[in-house]
Structures are given as C-alpha cells and as structure tokens.
Design a protein around this motif. Structure first.
Motif, PDB file in Angstrom:
ATOM      1  N   SER A 132       3.527  28.193  -0.788  1.00  0.00           N
ATOM      2  CA  SER A 132       4.858  27.577  -0.901  1.00  0.00           C
ATOM      3  C   SER A 132       5.924  28.448  -0.248  1.00  0.00           C
ATOM      4  O   SER A 132       6.795  27.947   0.469  1.00  0.00           O
ATOM      5  CB  SER A 132       5.214  27.357  -2.375  1.00  0.00           C
ATOM      6  N   LEU A 133       5.867  29.752  -0.490  1.00  0.00           N
ATOM      7  CA  LEU A 133       6.864  30.650   0.112  1.00  0.00           C
ATOM      8  C   LEU A 133       6.743  30.678   1.632  1.00  0.00           C
ATOM      9  O   LEU A 133       7.750  30.683   2.342  1.00  0.00           O
ATOM     10  CB  LEU A 133       6.724  32.058  -0.471  1.00  0.00           C
ATOM     11  N   ARG A 134       5.538  30.684   2.123  1.00  0.00           N
ATOM     12  CA  ARG A 134       5.352  30.678   3.591  1.00  0.00           C
ATOM     13  C   ARG A 134       5.868  29.366   4.196  1.00  0.00           C
ATOM     14  O   ARG A 134       6.464  29.359   5.257  1.00  0.00           O
ATOM     15  CB  ARG A 134       3.883  30.879   3.939  1.00  0.00           C
ATOM     16  N   THR A 135       5.622  28.272   3.510  1.00  0.00           N
ATOM     17  CA  THR A 135       6.116  26.978   4.005  1.00  0.00           C
ATOM     18  C   THR A 135       7.632  26.956   4.031  1.00  0.00           C
ATOM     19  O   THR A 135       8.241  26.520   5.021  1.00  0.00           O
ATOM     20  CB  THR A 135       5.585  25.832   3.118  1.00  0.00           C
ATOM     21  N   LEU A 136       8.247  27.450   2.968  1.00  0.00           N
ATOM     22  CA  LEU A 136       9.718  27.497   2.940  1.00  0.00           C
ATOM     23  C   LEU A 136      10.265  28.405   4.029  1.00  0.00           C
ATOM     24  O   LEU A 136      11.270  28.093   4.678  1.00  0.00           O
ATOM     25  CB  LEU A 136      10.204  27.952   1.561  1.00  0.00           C
ATOM     26  N   ALA A 137       9.603  29.538   4.265  1.00  0.00           N
ATOM     27  CA  ALA A 137      10.047  30.455   5.318  1.00  0.00           C
ATOM     28  C   ALA A 137       9.923  29.789   6.691  1.00  0.00           C
ATOM     29  O   ALA A 137      10.814  29.933   7.550  1.00  0.00           O
ATOM     30  CB  ALA A 137       9.233  31.747   5.266  1.00  0.00           C
ATOM     31  N   ALA A 138       8.865  29.030   6.901  1.00  0.00           N
ATOM     32  CA  ALA A 138       8.687  28.347   8.189  1.00  0.00           C
ATOM     33  C   ALA A 138       9.755  27.285   8.391  1.00  0.00           C
ATOM     34  O   ALA A 138      10.327  27.145   9.482  1.00  0.00           O
ATOM     35  CB  ALA A 138       7.288  27.731   8.259  1.00  0.00           C
ATOM     36  N   ILE A 139      10.071  26.540   7.346  1.00  0.00           N
ATOM     37  CA  ILE A 139      11.119  25.514   7.452  1.00  0.00           C
ATOM     38  C   ILE A 139      12.470  26.166   7.726  1.00  0.00           C
ATOM     39  O   ILE A 139      13.238  25.722   8.576  1.00  0.00           O
ATOM     40  CB  ILE A 139      11.165  24.661   6.157  1.00  0.00           C
ATOM     41  N   TRP A 140      12.739  27.255   7.038  1.00  0.00           N
ATOM     42  CA  TRP A 140      14.009  27.967   7.235  1.00  0.00           C
ATOM     43  C   TRP A 140      14.104  28.475   8.679  1.00  0.00           C
ATOM     44  O   TRP A 140      15.122  28.321   9.336  1.00  0.00           O
ATOM     45  CB  TRP A 140      14.097  29.135   6.239  1.00  0.00           C
ATOM     46  N   ALA A 141      13.013  29.075   9.178  1.00  0.00           N
ATOM     47  CA  ALA A 141      13.016  29.600  10.546  1.00  0.00           C
ATOM     48  C   ALA A 141      13.207  28.471  11.560  1.00  0.00           C
ATOM     49  O   ALA A 141      13.962  28.605  12.530  1.00  0.00           O
ATOM     50  CB  ALA A 141      11.722  30.352  10.823  1.00  0.00           C
ATOM     51  N   ALA A 142      12.547  27.346  11.333  1.00  0.00           N
ATOM     52  CA  ALA A 142      12.695  26.212  12.253  1.00  0.00           C
ATOM     53  C   ALA A 142      14.128  25.692  12.244  1.00  0.00           C
ATOM     54  O   ALA A 142      14.691  25.368  13.301  1.00  0.00           O
ATOM     55  CB  ALA A 142      11.719  25.099  11.877  1.00  0.00           C
ATOM     56  N   ALA A 143      14.725  25.628  11.054  1.00  0.00           N
ATOM     57  CA  ALA A 143      16.103  25.142  10.963  1.00  0.00           C
ATOM     58  C   ALA A 143      17.075  26.065  11.685  1.00  0.00           C
ATOM     59  O   ALA A 143      18.071  25.622  12.244  1.00  0.00           O
ATOM     60  CB  ALA A 143      16.506  24.982   9.496  1.00  0.00           C
ATOM     61  N   ILE A 144      16.791  27.334  11.697  1.00  0.00           N
ATOM     62  CA  ILE A 144      17.672  28.296  12.371  1.00  0.00           C
ATOM     63  C   ILE A 144      17.416  28.319  13.879  1.00  0.00           C
ATOM     64  O   ILE A 144      18.331  28.250  14.695  1.00  0.00           O
ATOM     65  CB  ILE A 144      17.454  29.722  11.793  1.00  0.00           C
ATOM     66  N   PHE A 145      16.150  28.423  14.269  1.00  0.00           N
ATOM     67  CA  PHE A 145      15.855  28.679  15.674  1.00  0.00           C
ATOM     68  C   PHE A 145      15.766  27.435  16.545  1.00  0.00           C
ATOM     69  O   PHE A 145      16.006  27.506  17.740  1.00  0.00           O
ATOM     70  CB  PHE A 145      14.563  29.505  15.799  1.00  0.00           C
ATOM     71  N   ILE A 184      19.049  26.758  18.270  1.00  0.00           N
ATOM     72  CA  ILE A 184      19.334  27.823  19.245  1.00  0.00           C
ATOM     73  C   ILE A 184      18.493  27.625  20.493  1.00  0.00           C
ATOM     74  O   ILE A 184      18.990  27.710  21.625  1.00  0.00           O
ATOM     75  CB  ILE A 184      19.080  29.209  18.609  1.00  0.00           C
ATOM     76  N   LEU A 185      17.216  27.347  20.309  1.00  0.00           N
ATOM     77  CA  LEU A 185      16.346  27.145  21.468  1.00  0.00           C
ATOM     78  C   LEU A 185      16.742  25.905  22.255  1.00  0.00           C
ATOM     79  O   LEU A 185      16.690  25.897  23.481  1.00  0.00           O
ATOM     80  CB  LEU A 185      14.882  27.054  21.020  1.00  0.00           C
ATOM     81  N   ARG A 186      17.164  24.863  21.546  1.00  0.00           N
ATOM     82  CA  ARG A 186      17.639  23.652  22.245  1.00  0.00           C
ATOM     83  C   ARG A 186      18.866  23.960  23.082  1.00  0.00           C
ATOM     84  O   ARG A 186      19.023  23.481  24.198  1.00  0.00           O
ATOM     85  CB  ARG A 186      18.004  22.542  21.245  1.00  0.00           C
ATOM     86  N   TYR A 187      19.743  24.777  22.516  1.00  0.00           N
ATOM     87  CA  TYR A 187      20.975  25.114  23.231  1.00  0.00           C
ATOM     88  C   TYR A 187      20.676  25.976  24.461  1.00  0.00           C
ATOM     89  O   TYR A 187      21.264  25.778  25.521  1.00  0.00           O
ATOM     90  CB  TYR A 187      21.934  25.857  22.293  1.00  0.00           C
ATOM     91  N   LEU A 188      19.767  26.917  24.313  1.00  0.00           N
ATOM     92  CA  LEU A 188      19.467  27.835  25.414  1.00  0.00           C
ATOM     93  C   LEU A 188      18.496  27.256  26.428  1.00  0.00           C
ATOM     94  O   LEU A 188      18.449  27.703  27.570  1.00  0.00           O
ATOM     95  CB  LEU A 188      18.885  29.140  24.855  1.00  0.00           C
ATOM     96  N   GLY A 189      17.742  26.245  26.042  1.00  0.00           N
ATOM     97  CA  GLY A 189      16.738  25.687  26.927  1.00  0.00           C
ATOM     98  C   GLY A 189      17.330  24.830  28.023  1.00  0.00           C
ATOM     99  O   GLY A 189      18.547  24.629  28.093  1.00  0.00           O
ATOM    100  N   PRO A 190      16.474  24.347  28.909  1.00  0.00           N
ATOM    101  CA  PRO A 190      16.964  23.491  29.991  1.00  0.00           C
ATOM    102  C   PRO A 190      17.523  22.193  29.425  1.00  0.00           C
ATOM    103  O   PRO A 190      16.961  21.629  28.494  1.00  0.00           O
ATOM    104  CB  PRO A 190      15.719  23.233  30.843  1.00  0.00           C
TER     105      PRO A 190
END
Ligand code: FES
Length: 158
Positions: free
Chosen positions: A18-31, A34-40
């Motif tokens: 559960s903690l790993r899943t929450l960490a992955a969701i949090w990371a996806a929400a943050i990054f 950012i990646l969309r903005y920096l990408g082509p």
C-alpha cells in the motif's frame, strides 16, 4: 509467559504494498505534469487555405455573415446593391475585427453609406474596403466571390 508480538507476514506485505502504491501515485502526480511541460509539444497544424466553400447562404441586402477563412476571420457581405462581396475582417491597423455597417453614420459620425468599421480605434473603411478615416494605414483585403449554379458560394483569395 511472555507475549511477544511479531507482525504477521501477510499484514506486513499488505502495508508495504500500500505504501509503495501511494508513493508511486504521488510521484506520478508530481512528475507527469513536469515531464509534459518539458517534453516535445504537439503543434496544432492549422492549414491556411486559399479557397473556401460556404455553401448556400441567404443574406438580405445590407447584411453580412462572418466566417473563418483559414486562420483568420472574414466577412461575406451582401451590399445594398445586392452584390455578394467578401473581405477579411482583420483591421489593417492593429488587427482587431472589423464589422460591416449598412449605414456608417450610426457608428462613425461624418460618414454615410455602407462600409466597415473597426471599434478598437474607430477605423473606417468604405464599401470597397478602402480606409477612409481613423488610423488604418491601408484597405482591408477583398476576396473573390463565386456563386455556382446550385447557389453554393465560394470565396477565393486573389
Ligand atoms: S485596430 Fe482597427 S482601428 Fe486600430
């Protein structure tokens, strides 16, 4: 008798998962943003056109209808003589939209007859699109209008 509590393996695995899943969701929400903005970036491809078919239109003399010609606003006008004309609706001063007026006196005192008016800086054009008052430096572009036998109207850039 001592009671030693040892975590049960199944519960520990569940909490870890559960903690790993929450960490992955949090990371996806943050990054992800950012990646969309920096990408082509996908560029919107808007094709400029030199001819447009407006279909069949019924306009009364002294009226107009706006349409988009490629990427720019334009006007189809049925003038007071009953002729179909078409012009760009982009003012030659700073690019505001011009509108057709069947009586310029209602918006531009001192002028009469039909023409075009730009409300941004009170630019006035006559019925042929020629700049006659205000800051516009040159006439608005006129387009060629063709009416087919079936009544379909085609506007072409000259
Ligand atoms: S933009 Fe039309 S008069 Fe200035």
């Amino acid at each position: 008798m001592s009671q030693e509590t040892t975590p049960q393996p199944a519960r520990r695995k569940f909490v870890t998962y559960s903690l790993r899943t929450l960490a992955a969701i949090w990371a996806a929400a943050i990054f992800y943003p950012i990646l969309r903005y920096l990408g082509p970036h996908q560029k919107e491809v808007v094709k400029d056109v030199s001819e447009i078919n407006l279909g069949v239109k019924t306009l009364e003399p002294g009226s107009s209808e706006s349409f988009v010609f490629g990427t720019k606003p334009a006007l189809l006008v049925k003038n007071l003589n009953g002729e179909l004309k078409s012009f760009t609706a982009v003012c030659t001063h700073l690019g505001c939209n011009v509108v057709y007026q069947k009586d310029l006196a209602t918006v531009a005192p001192g002028h009469s007859g039909e023409g075009f008016f730009c409300n941004c800086h009170l630019g006035v054009y006559d019925a042929t699109g020629k700049n006659i008052a205000g800051p516009p430096p040159k006439p608005i572009q006129e387009f060629k209008v063709t009416v087919a036998d079936n009544g379909e109207i085609t506007v072409t850039k000259a």
